[in-house]
Design an enzyme around this catalytic site. Structure first.
Site, PDB file in Angstrom:
ATOM      1  N   ASN A  50      51.995  67.368  43.074  1.00  0.00           N
ATOM      2  CA  ASN A  50      51.082  68.287  43.772  1.00  0.00           C
ATOM      3  C   ASN A  50      50.533  69.271  42.735  1.00  0.00           C
ATOM      4  OD1 ASN A  50      49.761  70.073  45.391  1.00  0.00           O
ATOM      5  ND2 ASN A  50      51.502  70.539  46.727  1.00  0.00           N
ATOM      6  N   LYS A  77      53.718  70.708  40.826  1.00  0.00           N
ATOM      7  CA  LYS A  77      55.020  70.482  41.465  1.00  0.00           C
ATOM      8  C   LYS A  77      55.305  68.981  41.420  1.00  0.00           C
ATOM      9  CE  LYS A  77      55.038  74.228  44.823  1.00  0.00           C
ATOM     10  NZ  LYS A  77      53.919  74.464  45.712  1.00  0.00           N
ATOM     11  N   ARG A 104      49.210  64.427  45.938  1.00  0.00           N
ATOM     12  CA  ARG A 104      48.684  65.122  47.117  1.00  0.00           C
ATOM     13  C   ARG A 104      47.269  65.622  46.806  1.00  0.00           C
ATOM     14  NH1 ARG A 104      48.916  71.255  48.654  1.00  0.00           N
ATOM     15  NH2 ARG A 104      48.006  71.094  50.721  1.00  0.00           N
ATOM     16  N   HIS A 107      46.867  69.895  56.361  1.00  0.00           N
ATOM     17  CA  HIS A 107      48.306  69.646  56.632  1.00  0.00           C
ATOM     18  C   HIS A 107      48.525  68.283  57.300  1.00  0.00           C
ATOM     19  CE1 HIS A 107      48.413  74.271  57.162  1.00  0.00           C
ATOM     20  NE2 HIS A 107      48.925  74.006  55.970  1.00  0.00           N
ATOM     21  N   GLY A 121      53.402  77.635  58.880  1.00  0.00           N
ATOM     22  CA  GLY A 121      53.880  78.137  57.597  1.00  0.00           C
ATOM     23  C   GLY A 121      53.020  79.323  57.228  1.00  0.00           C
ATOM     24  N   GLY A 162      50.308  79.091  55.499  1.00  0.00           N
ATOM     25  CA  GLY A 162      49.100  78.474  56.064  1.00  0.00           C
ATOM     26  C   GLY A 162      49.567  77.729  57.295  1.00  0.00           C
ATOM     27  N   ARG A 170      45.504  84.906  56.278  1.00  0.00           N
ATOM     28  CA  ARG A 170      44.171  84.366  56.610  1.00  0.00           C
ATOM     29  C   ARG A 170      43.789  84.762  58.028  1.00  0.00           C
ATOM     30  NH1 ARG A 170      45.375  78.145  54.680  1.00  0.00           N
ATOM     31  NH2 ARG A 170      46.933  78.794  53.159  1.00  0.00           N
ATOM     32  N   ARG A 210      58.969  87.010  58.193  1.00  0.00           N
ATOM     33  CA  ARG A 210      60.276  87.701  58.297  1.00  0.00           C
ATOM     34  C   ARG A 210      60.101  89.210  58.260  1.00  0.00           C
ATOM     35  NH1 ARG A 210      62.655  83.657  53.921  1.00  0.00           N
ATOM     36  NH2 ARG A 210      60.496  83.958  53.307  1.00  0.00           N
ATOM     37  N   GLY A 226      57.811  77.673  61.789  1.00  0.00           N
ATOM     38  CA  GLY A 226      58.145  76.760  62.899  1.00  0.00           C
ATOM     39  C   GLY A 226      59.578  76.268  62.842  1.00  0.00           C
ATOM     40  N   GLU A 227      60.098  76.059  61.624  1.00  0.00           N
ATOM     41  CA  GLU A 227      61.466  75.539  61.493  1.00  0.00           C
ATOM     42  C   GLU A 227      62.512  76.643  61.569  1.00  0.00           C
ATOM     43  OE1 GLU A 227      61.859  73.021  57.954  1.00  0.00           O
ATOM     44  OE2 GLU A 227      59.854  72.254  58.352  1.00  0.00           O
ATOM     45  N   GLU A 276      56.630  66.620  53.368  1.00  0.00           N
ATOM     46  CA  GLU A 276      55.343  66.069  52.936  1.00  0.00           C
ATOM     47  C   GLU A 276      55.500  65.168  51.707  1.00  0.00           C
ATOM     48  OE1 GLU A 276      54.104  70.232  53.574  1.00  0.00           O
ATOM     49  OE2 GLU A 276      52.080  69.417  53.650  1.00  0.00           O
TER      50      GLU A 276
HETATM   51  P1  AMP Z   1      55.805  77.774  54.366  1.00  0.00           P
HETATM   52  O1  AMP Z   1      54.379  78.106  54.010  1.00  0.00           O
HETATM   53  O2  AMP Z   1      55.942  76.552  55.206  1.00  0.00           O
HETATM   54  O3  AMP Z   1      56.721  77.760  53.167  1.00  0.00           O
HETATM   55  O4  AMP Z   1      56.326  78.974  55.279  1.00  0.00           O
HETATM   56  C1  AMP Z   1      56.395  80.289  54.814  1.00  0.00           C
HETATM   57  C2  AMP Z   1      56.610  81.207  56.002  1.00  0.00           C
HETATM   58  O5  AMP Z   1      57.847  80.881  56.637  1.00  0.00           O
HETATM   59  C3  AMP Z   1      56.684  82.686  55.632  1.00  0.00           C
HETATM   60  O6  AMP Z   1      55.859  83.438  56.496  1.00  0.00           O
HETATM   61  C4  AMP Z   1      58.134  83.032  55.897  1.00  0.00           C
HETATM   62  O7  AMP Z   1      58.273  84.345  56.331  1.00  0.00           O
HETATM   63  C5  AMP Z   1      58.464  82.092  57.037  1.00  0.00           C
HETATM   64  N1  AMP Z   1      59.914  81.981  57.207  1.00  0.00           N
HETATM   65  C6  AMP Z   1      60.801  81.401  56.398  1.00  0.00           C
HETATM   66  N2  AMP Z   1      62.060  81.591  56.872  1.00  0.00           N
HETATM   67  C7  AMP Z   1      61.943  82.322  58.008  1.00  0.00           C
HETATM   68  C8  AMP Z   1      62.854  82.852  58.962  1.00  0.00           C
HETATM   69  N3  AMP Z   1      64.158  82.682  58.848  1.00  0.00           N
HETATM   70  N4  AMP Z   1      62.351  83.553  60.005  1.00  0.00           N
HETATM   71  C9  AMP Z   1      61.028  83.748  60.134  1.00  0.00           C
HETATM   72  N5  AMP Z   1      60.129  83.267  59.283  1.00  0.00           N
HETATM   73  C10 AMP Z   1      60.562  82.574  58.225  1.00  0.00           C
END
Ligand code: AMP
Length: 400
Positions: free
Chosen positions: A7, A14, A90, A180, A210, A212, A241, A285, A333-334, A385
């Site tokens: 990527n 990466k 990617r 995505h 995420g 994004g 954004r 967070r 989401g996770e 991904e």
């Molecule tokens: P990503 O772009 O998929 O890496 O996601 C990043 C986002 O996931 C950031 O806004 C983080 O704050 C959020 N995130 C990661 N861990 C947590 C958590 N335990 N609770 C809430 N948001 C989280």
């Protein structure tokens, strides 16, 4: 078969080497600050992690260092680069030129480069990465490109057209593309497999939340609509954004600030969203902590976020005339039980109900958080991904 997944960003590279016999990660890492002072590589392999400062004037030197880290020293995982069977790259924007992963030729690289006009921040860097990979690994190793936009290529014109004069679509390819796609594809397939169904049997909404973020309506395994548009700035609000705006807002902000053109796009990409409204952070967070402590703007951010997501889920349920499965994925989401609960709380009308205790669990490949009386399955699926790119790469190479 060993596949190297790449990527490339404008100043980063990466990588992940995946053994396709069991889909395990052999090693992974990141080259950062390419073309900038202070460049370095981090490499994880054999249970260890190394950070080495190296001068990376271009992506070519970075690729050479990746090969060195994989073949020499404590982080060695292969004897030589000839053990790499294929490289999967990617690519963010494939537009209407690429609706499937494909083998890389000089013409393919040129087309990806030409598409930079639709994704200036990404495609230029991808083309540079592709040319460097060919130089470093030679013609014997097949390179495959996998596009973020490809999974969305099944959208019908009524979903992808903007109501602007038709010539902007015909002459300049201005339309909704969505992004995505690799993640939406991975989690929708994983969810169907978990439920013991074929993707063709399900109406799904995948929520890639995420930094994004985008939603996709996946009807019978095919995307029928998605929230991001011509660029990854569209859709609902994200970390920094804005998401969709009344077009007049853009012109008015430009008038008020004097920020124009690409700079304005950059402003709405980096200074809006959670960060812009809260003035605190783009990180979910931090927003959750601040809201917990009573910060009114942080509370407003979460209210807006849940509301915008609920509206998208509602409209996609209408677009598909039904909903069987919702899938949450990516960083927020996770990991955020609070966001999942906040979004689902407003969807009772559609028969969505979650098990609040199960929703609190984390770190599972798939967590089924469906409530006992829910008409809709609600799953949390860890996205991957890189693995999806490796699988697509393997399929293209095997079909040669
Ligand atoms: P990503 O772009 O998929 O890496 O996601 C990043 C986002 O996931 C950031 O806004 C983080 O704050 C959020 N995130 C990661 N861990 C947590 C958590 N335990 N609770 C809430 N948001 C989280």
């Amino acid at each position: 078969m060993k596949i190297l997944v790449i990527n490339c960003g404008s100043s980063s590279l990466k990588y992940q080497l995946i053994d396709m016999t069991d889909e395990s990660v052999i090693c992974k890492g990141n080259c950062e600050r390419i073309g900038i002072d202070g460049s370095f590589i981090t490499h994880k392999a054999n249970g260890g992690e190394w950070k080495v400062e190296v001068d990376f004037p271009t992506h070519k030197e970075a690729f050479n260092k990746v090969v060195e880290m994989m073949t020499v020293g404590e982080g060695k995982v292969i004897e030589s680069k000839s053990e790499i069977d294929a490289i999967g790259h990617r690519i963010v924007q494939g537009a209407e030129k690429f609706s499937e992963p494909c083998l890389v030729t000089d013409e393919v690289i040129q087309t990806i480069d030409d598409l930079s006009v639709l994704a200036p921040a990404h495609n230029k860097a991808h083309a540079i990465g592709l040319r460097s990979a060919k130089e470093v690994f030679g013609a014997e190793v097949p390179n495959v490109v996998v596009f973020d936009t490809a999974f969305h290529a099944t959208m019908p014109p009524k979903a992808y057209m903007y109501a602007v004069p038709y010539e902007f679509y015909e002459k300049h390819a201005i339309r909704r593309y969505g992004f995505h796609g690799t993640s939406h594809k991975f989690v929708s397939r994983a969810a169907a497999e978990y439920l013991g169904k074929k993707p063709e049997e399900l109406k799904m909404i995948t929520l890639h939340l995420g930094n994004g973020a985008s939603l996709a309506a996946v009807d019978g395994g095919k995307v029928v609509d998605t929230s991001m548009g011509l660029t990854p700035l569209g859709g609902f609000m994200m970390g920094s954004r804005s998401g969709d705006l009344d077009p007049s807002v853009v012109g008015y902000i430009s008038e008020l600030t004097g920020i124009k053109g690409n700079d304005l796009t950059d402003y709405l990409t980096k200074k809006a969203g959670f960060l812009g409204v809260s003035g605190i952070s783009s990180d979910c967070r931090d927003i959750e902590v601040a809201a917990e402590q009573g910060d009114e703007k942080a509370k407003l951010v979460l209210d807006m976020y849940f509301y915008q997501l609920q509206k998208f889920v509602g409209s996609y349920t209408a677009a598909m005339n039904g909903l069987d499965v919702m899938v949450f994925t990516a960083g927020i989401g996770e990991n955020s039980a609070n966001v999942r609960e906040g979004v689902c709380e407003g969807l009772g009308y559609f028969g969505v109900e979650i098990d609040k205790e199960q929703n609190k669990k984390r770190g599972m490949a798939i967590n089924d958080i469906t409530g006992p009386n829910s008409k809709v399955k609600v799953l949390v699926v860890a996205t991957n991904e890189e693995l999806m790119i490796a699988r697509d790469t393997m399929n293209v190479v095997n079909a040669k």
